[in-house]
Design a protein around this motif. Structure first.
Motif, PDB file in Angstrom:
ATOM      1  N   HIS A 239     -29.020 -37.050  -7.043  1.00 15.09           N
ATOM      2  CA  HIS A 239     -28.772 -36.167  -8.183  1.00 15.09           C
ATOM      3  C   HIS A 239     -27.984 -34.906  -7.783  1.00 15.09           C
ATOM      4  CE1 HIS A 239     -31.316 -38.529 -10.872  1.00 15.09           C
ATOM      5  NE2 HIS A 239     -32.161 -38.657  -9.866  1.00 15.09           N
ATOM      6  N   ASP A 240     -27.346 -34.943  -6.612  1.00 16.27           N
ATOM      7  CA  ASP A 240     -26.491 -33.830  -6.163  1.00 16.27           C
ATOM      8  C   ASP A 240     -27.231 -32.498  -6.202  1.00 16.27           C
ATOM      9  OD1 ASP A 240     -24.226 -35.504  -5.758  1.00 16.27           O
ATOM     10  OD2 ASP A 240     -23.806 -35.449  -7.908  1.00 16.27           O
ATOM     11  N   MET A 241     -28.458 -32.506  -5.721  1.00 13.82           N
ATOM     12  CA  MET A 241     -29.270 -31.289  -5.741  1.00 13.82           C
ATOM     13  C   MET A 241     -29.146 -30.549  -4.413  1.00 13.82           C
ATOM     14  SD  MET A 241     -32.641 -32.791  -7.761  1.00 13.82           S
ATOM     15  CE  MET A 241     -33.541 -31.231  -7.720  1.00 13.82           C
ATOM     16  N   ASP A 242     -27.913 -30.141  -4.087  1.00 12.43           N
ATOM     17  CA  ASP A 242     -27.697 -29.442  -2.826  1.00 12.43           C
ATOM     18  C   ASP A 242     -28.218 -28.007  -2.863  1.00 12.43           C
ATOM     19  OD1 ASP A 242     -25.845 -28.487  -4.601  1.00 12.43           O
ATOM     20  OD2 ASP A 242     -24.098 -28.805  -3.317  1.00 12.43           O
ATOM     21  N   TRP A 243     -28.710 -27.578  -4.019  1.00 18.17           N
ATOM     22  CA  TRP A 243     -29.292 -26.248  -4.151  1.00 18.17           C
ATOM     23  C   TRP A 243     -30.779 -26.239  -3.774  1.00 18.17           C
ATOM     24  CZ3 TRP A 243     -33.008 -26.669  -7.965  1.00 18.17           C
ATOM     25  CH2 TRP A 243     -32.859 -27.731  -8.858  1.00 18.17           C
ATOM     26  N   VAL A 244     -31.307 -27.388  -3.348  1.00 20.51           N
ATOM     27  CA  VAL A 244     -32.687 -27.502  -2.849  1.00 20.51           C
ATOM     28  C   VAL A 244     -32.628 -27.777  -1.350  1.00 20.51           C
ATOM     29  CG1 VAL A 244     -34.874 -28.762  -2.971  1.00 20.51           C
ATOM     30  CG2 VAL A 244     -33.523 -28.392  -5.052  1.00 20.51           C
ATOM     31  N   SER A 245     -33.344 -27.010  -0.568  1.00 24.12           N
ATOM     32  CA  SER A 245     -33.374 -27.227   0.882  1.00 24.12           C
ATOM     33  C   SER A 245     -34.772 -27.631   1.334  1.00 24.12           C
ATOM     34  CB  SER A 245     -32.918 -25.978   1.639  1.00 24.12           C
ATOM     35  OG  SER A 245     -33.809 -24.906   1.411  1.00 24.12           O
ATOM     36  N   LEU A 246     -34.802 -28.444   2.390  1.00 24.02           N
ATOM     37  CA  LEU A 246     -36.051 -28.941   2.975  1.00 24.02           C
ATOM     38  C   LEU A 246     -36.064 -28.556   4.456  1.00 24.02           C
ATOM     39  CD1 LEU A 246     -36.033 -32.587   1.512  1.00 24.02           C
ATOM     40  CD2 LEU A 246     -37.250 -30.615   0.573  1.00 24.02           C
ATOM     41  N   PRO A 247     -36.556 -27.375   4.791  1.00 22.97           N
ATOM     42  CA  PRO A 247     -36.524 -26.946   6.198  1.00 22.97           C
ATOM     43  C   PRO A 247     -37.526 -27.660   7.087  1.00 22.97           C
ATOM     44  CG  PRO A 247     -37.659 -25.324   4.862  1.00 22.97           C
ATOM     45  CD  PRO A 247     -37.095 -26.340   3.905  1.00 22.97           C
ATOM     46  N   GLY A 248     -38.432 -28.473   6.513  1.00 27.12           N
ATOM     47  CA  GLY A 248     -39.445 -29.152   7.314  1.00 27.12           C
ATOM     48  C   GLY A 248     -40.637 -28.256   7.576  1.00 27.12           C
ATOM     49  N   ARG A 249     -41.364 -28.606   8.612  1.00 27.53           N
ATOM     50  CA  ARG A 249     -42.556 -27.824   8.976  1.00 27.53           C
ATOM     51  C   ARG A 249     -42.130 -26.480   9.549  1.00 27.53           C
ATOM     52  NH1 ARG A 249     -47.544 -29.886  12.849  1.00 27.53           N
ATOM     53  NH2 ARG A 249     -48.389 -27.834  13.335  1.00 27.53           N
ATOM     54  N   VAL A 250     -42.696 -25.421   9.038  1.00 25.75           N
ATOM     55  CA  VAL A 250     -42.345 -24.072   9.489  1.00 25.75           C
ATOM     56  C   VAL A 250     -43.620 -23.306   9.813  1.00 25.75           C
ATOM     57  CG1 VAL A 250     -40.199 -24.019   8.160  1.00 25.75           C
ATOM     58  CG2 VAL A 250     -42.310 -23.183   7.109  1.00 25.75           C
ATOM     59  N   ASP A 251     -43.468 -22.270  10.644  1.00 28.05           N
ATOM     60  CA  ASP A 251     -44.640 -21.471  11.017  1.00 28.05           C
ATOM     61  C   ASP A 251     -44.878 -20.374   9.988  1.00 28.05           C
ATOM     62  OD1 ASP A 251     -42.759 -19.487  11.562  1.00 28.05           O
ATOM     63  OD2 ASP A 251     -42.811 -19.823  13.728  1.00 28.05           O
ATOM     64  N   ARG A 252     -45.943 -19.621  10.209  1.00 30.60           N
ATOM     65  CA  ARG A 252     -46.329 -18.624   9.216  1.00 30.60           C
ATOM     66  C   ARG A 252     -45.318 -17.488   9.113  1.00 30.60           C
ATOM     67  NH1 ARG A 252     -52.893 -18.541  10.349  1.00 30.60           N
ATOM     68  NH2 ARG A 252     -53.426 -19.954   8.630  1.00 30.60           N
ATOM     69  N   ALA A 253     -44.668 -17.154  10.231  1.00 29.35           N
ATOM     70  CA  ALA A 253     -43.651 -16.107  10.178  1.00 29.35           C
ATOM     71  C   ALA A 253     -42.502 -16.526   9.266  1.00 29.35           C
ATOM     72  CB  ALA A 253     -43.136 -15.801  11.585  1.00 29.35           C
ATOM     73  N   HIS A 254     -42.111 -17.789   9.345  1.00 29.89           N
ATOM     74  CA  HIS A 254     -41.043 -18.307   8.489  1.00 29.89           C
ATOM     75  C   HIS A 254     -41.487 -18.294   7.025  1.00 29.89           C
ATOM     76  CE1 HIS A 254     -37.449 -21.253   8.261  1.00 29.89           C
ATOM     77  NE2 HIS A 254     -37.730 -20.853   7.036  1.00 29.89           N
ATOM     78  N   ILE A 255     -42.753 -18.654   6.774  1.00 25.45           N
ATOM     79  CA  ILE A 255     -43.252 -18.657   5.397  1.00 25.45           C
ATOM     80  C   ILE A 255     -43.260 -17.234   4.833  1.00 25.45           C
ATOM     81  CG2 ILE A 255     -45.252 -19.127   3.930  1.00 25.45           C
ATOM     82  CD1 ILE A 255     -45.923 -21.423   5.880  1.00 25.45           C
ATOM     83  N   ARG A 256     -43.676 -16.266   5.637  1.00 26.42           N
ATOM     84  CA  ARG A 256     -43.655 -14.872   5.179  1.00 26.42           C
ATOM     85  C   ARG A 256     -42.236 -14.442   4.830  1.00 26.42           C
ATOM     86  NH1 ARG A 256     -44.530 -10.982   8.002  1.00 26.42           N
ATOM     87  NH2 ARG A 256     -45.743  -9.563   6.695  1.00 26.42           N
ATOM     88  N   ASP A 257     -41.263 -14.861   5.633  1.00 33.97           N
ATOM     89  CA  ASP A 257     -39.874 -14.522   5.340  1.00 33.97           C
ATOM     90  C   ASP A 257     -39.414 -15.190   4.042  1.00 33.97           C
ATOM     91  OD1 ASP A 257     -37.299 -13.290   6.207  1.00 33.97           O
ATOM     92  OD2 ASP A 257     -36.655 -15.389   6.194  1.00 33.97           O
ATOM     93  N   LEU A 258     -39.853 -16.438   3.820  1.00 33.39           N
ATOM     94  CA  LEU A 258     -39.534 -17.102   2.547  1.00 33.39           C
ATOM     95  C   LEU A 258     -40.102 -16.314   1.369  1.00 33.39           C
ATOM     96  CD1 LEU A 258     -40.086 -20.933   3.145  1.00 33.39           C
ATOM     97  CD2 LEU A 258     -37.951 -19.797   2.524  1.00 33.39           C
ATOM     98  N   PHE A 259     -41.329 -15.830   1.512  1.00 35.18           N
ATOM     99  CA  PHE A 259     -41.959 -15.089   0.431  1.00 35.18           C
ATOM    100  C   PHE A 259     -41.242 -13.760   0.162  1.00 35.18           C
ATOM    101  CE2 PHE A 259     -46.368 -17.225   1.142  1.00 35.18           C
ATOM    102  CZ  PHE A 259     -45.901 -18.359   0.499  1.00 35.18           C
ATOM    103  N   ARG A 260     -40.624 -13.169   1.178  1.00 33.20           N
ATOM    104  CA  ARG A 260     -39.841 -11.949   0.965  1.00 33.20           C
ATOM    105  C   ARG A 260     -38.691 -12.211  -0.006  1.00 33.20           C
ATOM    106  NH1 ARG A 260     -36.775 -10.113   4.826  1.00 33.20           N
ATOM    107  NH2 ARG A 260     -36.734  -8.013   3.960  1.00 33.20           N
ATOM    108  N   ARG A 261     -38.150 -13.412   0.050  1.00 30.75           N
ATOM    109  CA  ARG A 261     -36.968 -13.750  -0.763  1.00 30.75           C
ATOM    110  C   ARG A 261     -37.318 -14.519  -2.036  1.00 30.75           C
ATOM    111  NH1 ARG A 261     -34.187 -17.436   1.915  1.00 30.75           N
ATOM    112  NH2 ARG A 261     -35.610 -17.788   3.647  1.00 30.75           N
ATOM    113  N   ALA A 262     -38.571 -14.973  -2.147  1.00 32.55           N
ATOM    114  CA  ALA A 262     -38.957 -15.848  -3.262  1.00 32.55           C
ATOM    115  C   ALA A 262     -39.154 -15.064  -4.550  1.00 32.55           C
ATOM    116  CB  ALA A 262     -40.232 -16.598  -2.915  1.00 32.55           C
TER     117      ALA A 262
END
Length: 371
Positions: A239-262
């Motif tokens: 469906h050409d959904m290149d605007w969705v990314s799948l970074p895989g398993r990430v640590d808590r520091a990465h999740i916190r950074d995601l939440f900064r931008r979410a």
């Protein structure tokens, strides 16, 4: 106090039970208790500052979390450890944990159910007819009232207490990152397994994306890994959904950074007994969209810390509503940042020790009645 945590699922496997058992055991260790985790999950190394881990299957052929010999090996480890209390962590299919429960007649035992098991009630009743597990002198708990309800039906008239997962709310507070005008980022953190419904999530995101375009540019990050990853990737390509990314398993520091931008967090699972990732997002001030049936409703109020829905269509509508209304997102985020959740670690640790005391009283009371 010598405490043994019995769990089929533990690190390095990633999931809600795995992280909560690790965090609970680590905090009990820091409080001065002698704590061991006994698990059938193979692999991994003990952390220098974490609890020691005894892996029941590590010396068996074909080591696996669900190993047929794990219950016997696990019971042997428990008996050799001379523990003061057993804390059994159960999911819908947990042979090692069930073996730990069978020791409740020998040691004070607390059982915490981490999953919604309504759909398995007939199987548990059948098993109870053979083994009489519900008559064992364990103290029964569950991580939310939603998870406790089916357990109450199974073990009545015994009580089932709510022993929630804990969180360090301050650790998850983040400073929001600058936003691109007209762009909204949706974040989900989950194991990509069927019961978490990742395929349904990407379908809902596609519908929301189409409804919002062109006034809002929707992007999404789905963090996590699991057996459904390839199916999700195929759907995104198709469906050409290149605007969705799948970074895989990430640590808590990465999740916190995601939440900064979410801008919002989505939890699509219908059988969500607690939803620790949603709680982490709530503590970070990210509005949460989730199903109303599960345990997330116990720390996310509808219209307060997020939006709770009863169908996939309603979830699409909630995503669109929040994505299109920056003022609503701001009000929800402000409340989440200022109102602490009801499940911080000091309260959870105190409640856990209370459950251990109840287990000791229950076992000793039964012994006195039998004498």
């Amino acid at each position: 106090m010598r405490i043994a945590h019995i769990t089929d699922y533990y690190l390095p496997r990633l999931g809600g039970i795995e992280m909560q058992v690790h965090d609970l055991a680590t905090r009990q260790l820091d409080a001065g208790h002698d704590v061991t985790v006994i698990t059938s999950t193979p692999g991994g190394r003990d952390e220098p500052d974490g609890p020691p881990v005894r892996r029941a299957t590590e010396n068996l052929p074909f080591a696996a979390a669900l190993h047929p010999a794990a219950p016997w090996a696990g019971r042997r480890l428990v008996r050799d450890g001379k523990y003061d209390v057993l804390h059994v962590h159960a999911g819908p299919f947990s042979p090692l944990s069930f073996a730990g429960l069978a020791l409740a007649a020998e040691l004070p035992t607390v059982v915490t159910v981490h999953s919604l098991i309504s759909y398995m009630e007939p199987a548990f009743r059948l098993l109870d007819g053979v083994s009489r597990w519900s008559a064992l002198p364990a103290v029964w708990t569950a991580v939310s009232d939603a998870a406790a309800e089916p357990v109450r039906r199974l073990v009545a008239p015994r009580p089932v207490f709510v022993l929630p997962n804990g969180i360090d709310a301050a650790r998850w507070r983040v400073e929001p990152a600058p936003r691109e005008p007209g762009e909204v980022l949706v974040v989900a953190v989950m194991r990509l397994a069927r019961r978490k419904r990742p395929l349904q999530l990407v379908r809902m995101l596609r519908r929301a994306h189409d409804l919002l375009a062109p006034r809002v540019r929707l992007r999404a990050v789905i963090a996590g890994d699991g057996p459904e990853r390839r199916a999700v990737e195929r759907h995104l390509r198709r469906h050409d959904m290149d605007w969705v990314s799948l970074p895989g398993r990430v640590d808590r520091a990465h999740i916190r950074d995601l939440f900064r931008r979410a801008d919002l967090f989505v939890a699509p699972a219908m059988l969500e007994s607690f939803g620790i990732a949603a709680l982490e997002a709530r503590c970070a001030g990210v509005p949460v969209v989730a199903r109303a049936e599960g345990g997330i409703r116990e720390f996310v109020g509808h219209g307060e810390e997020g939006l709770l829905v009863d169908s996939d269509d309603a979830m699409v509508e909630a995503i669109v509503r929040l994505a299109a209304d920056a003022d609503l997102r701001g009000r929800v985020a402000a409340r989440s940042r200022t109102v602490p959740p009801p499940v911080t670690w000091p309260d959870v640790l105190a409640l856990t020790e209370d459950m251990y005391g109840r287990a000791a009283v229950r076992l000793h009371g039964r012994a006195e009645r039998s004498a």
